[in-house]
Design a protein around this motif. Structure first.
Motif, mmCIF file in Angstrom:
data_model
loop_
_atom_site.group_PDB
_atom_site.id
_atom_site.type_symbol
_atom_site.label_atom_id
_atom_site.label_comp_id
_atom_site.label_asym_id
_atom_site.label_seq_id
_atom_site.Cartn_x
_atom_site.Cartn_y
_atom_site.Cartn_z
ATOM 1 N N SER A 192 5.986 15.024 -18.017
ATOM 2 C CA SER A 192 5.178 14.731 -16.838
ATOM 3 C C SER A 192 5.544 15.712 -15.732
ATOM 4 C CB SER A 192 5.444 13.303 -16.354
ATOM 5 O OG SER A 192 6.654 13.266 -15.617
ATOM 6 N N CYS A 193 4.818 15.644 -14.624
ATOM 7 C CA CYS A 193 5.144 16.473 -13.438
ATOM 8 C C CYS A 193 5.897 15.630 -12.415
ATOM 9 C CB CYS A 193 3.860 16.943 -12.775
ATOM 10 S SG CYS A 193 3.180 18.434 -13.426
ATOM 11 N N GLY A 194 6.451 14.506 -12.816
ATOM 12 C CA GLY A 194 7.051 13.589 -11.829
ATOM 13 C C GLY A 194 5.931 12.863 -11.108
ATOM 14 N N CYS A 195 6.196 12.402 -9.911
ATOM 15 C CA CYS A 195 5.154 11.688 -9.166
ATOM 16 C C CYS A 195 4.027 12.656 -8.803
ATOM 17 C CB CYS A 195 5.729 11.065 -7.897
ATOM 18 S SG CYS A 195 6.691 9.594 -8.249
ATOM 19 N N VAL A 196 2.797 12.240 -9.077
ATOM 20 C CA VAL A 196 1.636 13.109 -8.859
ATOM 21 C C VAL A 196 1.208 13.108 -7.394
ATOM 22 C CG1 VAL A 196 -0.812 13.418 -9.424
ATOM 23 C CG2 VAL A 196 0.840 12.870 -11.221
ATOM 24 N N PHE A 197 1.264 11.923 -6.757
ATOM 25 C CA PHE A 197 0.816 11.804 -5.367
ATOM 26 C C PHE A 197 2.004 11.510 -4.452
ATOM 27 C CE2 PHE A 197 -2.807 10.333 -7.987
ATOM 28 C CZ PHE A 197 -3.775 11.239 -7.574
ATOM 29 N N LYS A 198 1.873 11.932 -3.193
ATOM 30 C CA LYS A 198 2.872 11.543 -2.193
ATOM 31 C C LYS A 198 2.659 10.092 -1.834
ATOM 32 C CE LYS A 198 3.188 16.030 0.030
ATOM 33 N NZ LYS A 198 2.966 16.829 1.221
ATOM 34 N N ASN A 199 3.712 9.448 -1.400
ATOM 35 C CA ASN A 199 3.550 8.087 -0.882
ATOM 36 C C ASN A 199 2.901 8.159 0.501
ATOM 37 O OD1 ASN A 199 4.717 6.818 -3.078
ATOM 38 N ND2 ASN A 199 6.764 6.725 -2.165
ATOM 39 N N PRO A 200 1.803 7.432 0.730
ATOM 40 C CA PRO A 200 1.270 7.392 2.092
ATOM 41 C C PRO A 200 2.289 6.690 2.994
ATOM 42 C CG PRO A 200 -0.281 6.439 0.489
ATOM 43 C CD PRO A 200 1.026 6.617 -0.221
ATOM 44 N N ARG A 257 -10.647 0.971 -3.144
ATOM 45 C CA ARG A 257 -9.989 -0.334 -3.050
ATOM 46 C C ARG A 257 -9.187 -0.524 -1.767
ATOM 47 N NH1 ARG A 257 -7.911 -3.860 -7.881
ATOM 48 N NH2 ARG A 257 -6.759 -5.365 -6.661
ATOM 49 N N PHE A 258 -8.508 0.543 -1.322
ATOM 50 C CA PHE A 258 -7.594 0.382 -0.176
ATOM 51 C C PHE A 258 -7.995 1.228 1.041
ATOM 52 C CE2 PHE A 258 -5.087 -0.223 -4.073
ATOM 53 C CZ PHE A 258 -4.664 -1.525 -3.889
ATOM 54 N N GLY A 259 -9.015 2.062 0.898
ATOM 55 C CA GLY A 259 -9.440 2.918 2.012
ATOM 56 C C GLY A 259 -8.410 3.990 2.353
ATOM 57 N N LEU A 260 -7.563 4.357 1.372
ATOM 58 C CA LEU A 260 -6.514 5.363 1.633
ATOM 59 C C LEU A 260 -6.768 6.606 0.782
ATOM 60 C CD1 LEU A 260 -3.237 3.227 1.542
ATOM 61 C CD2 LEU A 260 -4.090 4.561 3.477
ATOM 62 N N ASP A 261 -6.538 7.790 1.373
ATOM 63 C CA ASP A 261 -6.669 9.041 0.621
ATOM 64 C C ASP A 261 -5.304 9.477 0.131
ATOM 65 O OD1 ASP A 261 -9.375 9.801 0.531
ATOM 66 O OD2 ASP A 261 -9.301 10.202 2.687
ATOM 67 N N LEU A 262 -5.141 9.553 -1.177
ATOM 68 C CA LEU A 262 -3.847 9.998 -1.714
ATOM 69 C C LEU A 262 -3.778 11.512 -1.688
ATOM 70 C CD1 LEU A 262 -3.264 7.678 -4.810
ATOM 71 C CD2 LEU A 262 -2.231 7.526 -2.534
ATOM 72 N N GLU A 263 -2.617 12.003 -1.244
ATOM 73 C CA GLU A 263 -2.415 13.456 -1.170
ATOM 74 C C GLU A 263 -1.572 13.879 -2.375
ATOM 75 O OE1 GLU A 263 -0.049 16.459 1.786
ATOM 76 O OE2 GLU A 263 -0.562 14.492 2.578
ATOM 77 N N LEU A 264 -1.928 15.024 -2.987
ATOM 78 C CA LEU A 264 -1.163 15.492 -4.153
ATOM 79 C C LEU A 264 0.267 15.844 -3.760
ATOM 80 C CD1 LEU A 264 -3.395 17.935 -6.240
ATOM 81 C CD2 LEU A 264 -2.651 15.634 -6.851
#
Ligand code: EPU
Length: 269
Positions: A192-200, A257-264
């Motif tokens: 894997s690449c580790g976590c794909v998205f940053k935590n908002p 679902r949550f109205g949040l944009d996940l950042e890579l």
């Protein structure tokens, strides 16, 4: 992950790296620097520029400067750094346990986790800037922050870590404890690449992706881990298109679902 490059250059030491980069910069030959590539998703048709790999810059040099300090070359794999410090009884980098990749990449991305990050232990960084000049800079001026820094346009050559004298046993126990914690919740055994998205801010991307029922979804050879929803697994046959599809699906689901944009968090080349 992803396609190839027209040319891969692997300088054998820091001086050759510096000469090579000044040459490439002087000749305006586009290039990118790469460590172990652990956090990079390259396109299926390749990266189209020369790659300069730090894999042969692998020296570690322990010295005393009002306490133990370790100068580590950019190409040293993080697991080797963690194992070295554990054997020497030097505390400080246990928080980097279970993270793949090299010191150079870890500095640029301020790698870490809940137990700490590179910013908390690195003191000075040697970089080659965009004009090809070598500089040693204080890490406090490098903008190290959550999985990011101001070093993305520079080449990290080495870093000096300030450590604390402890005992091999204490450091090993702490390292093993952190590794076990991670292995319980993360698919460390898979590719894997580790976590794909940053935590908002104030949220966990893994929890959001899990609640959006994304665990286990597949596309070609890529899938979202059933163990931790912020990890995407390559069964060895995945293309970057497969990952792009999962990334888009995951982003859309979390936004709906949550109205949040996940950042890579990974670098998409
Ligand atoms: N959670 C779920 N479902 C999941 C995943 C997580 O409900 O599928 C929940 C967990 O139960 C927990 C919360 O979400 O309550 C946080 O999860 P976890 O403790 O696994 O931490 P994380 O925020 O997902 C972060 C870093 C990791 C680092 C760990 C541990 C990011 C994006 N991730 O994960 O870093 O290893 O903390 O320190 O900052 C990386 O950077 O590549 C990486 C893996």
């Amino acid at each position: 992950m992803g396609g190839g490059a027209p040319c891969l250059l692997e300088p054998c030491d820091r001086a050759v790296l510096a000469d090579l980069l000044s040459f490439l910069i002087g000749e305006k030959i586009p290039f990118r620097l790469i460590g172990a590539g652990s956090n990079i998703l390259a396109g299926d048709d390749g990266v189209g520029v020369t790659l300069v790999a730090t894999g042969r810059l692998v020296d570690l040099d322990l010295f005393d400067a009002d306490g133990p300090c370790l100068r580590v070359d950019a190409g040293v794999p993080l697991p080797r750094l963690v194992a070295f410090c554990s054997k020497q009884g030097l505390s400080g980098v246990e928080c980097l346990t279970g993270i793949p990749g090299t010191v150079g990449g870890a500095v640029v991305k301020n790698a870490g986790g809940r137990h700490g990050d590179v910013a908390g232990v690195v003191e000075r960084i040697t970089v080659i800037d965009c004009r090809g000049s070598v500089r040693s800079v204080d890490s406090s001026g490098c903008g190290l922050r959550y999985r990011q820094s101001d070093l993305e346009r520079e080449a990290v050559v080495d870093a000096i870590f300030r450590l604390r004298k402890s005992s091999p046993r204490a450091v090993r126990e702490r390292t093993v404890e952190i590794f076990r914690q991670k292995a319980r919740s993360q698919p460390l055994e898979a590719r894997s690449c580790g976590c794909v998205f940053k935590n908002p801010p104030g949220e966990s991307a893994g929890r959001l992706l899990d609640e959006a029922n994304l665990k286990g979804i597949e596309r070609g050879g890529a899938s979202i881990s059933r163990k931790h929803a912020n990890f995407m697994i390559n069964d060895g046959t995945a293309t970057s298109q497969d990952f792009d599809f999962l990334i888009q699906t995951a982003r859309d689901s979390v936004r709906d679902r949550f109205g949040l944009d996940l950042e890579l968090e990974i670098d998409r080349w």
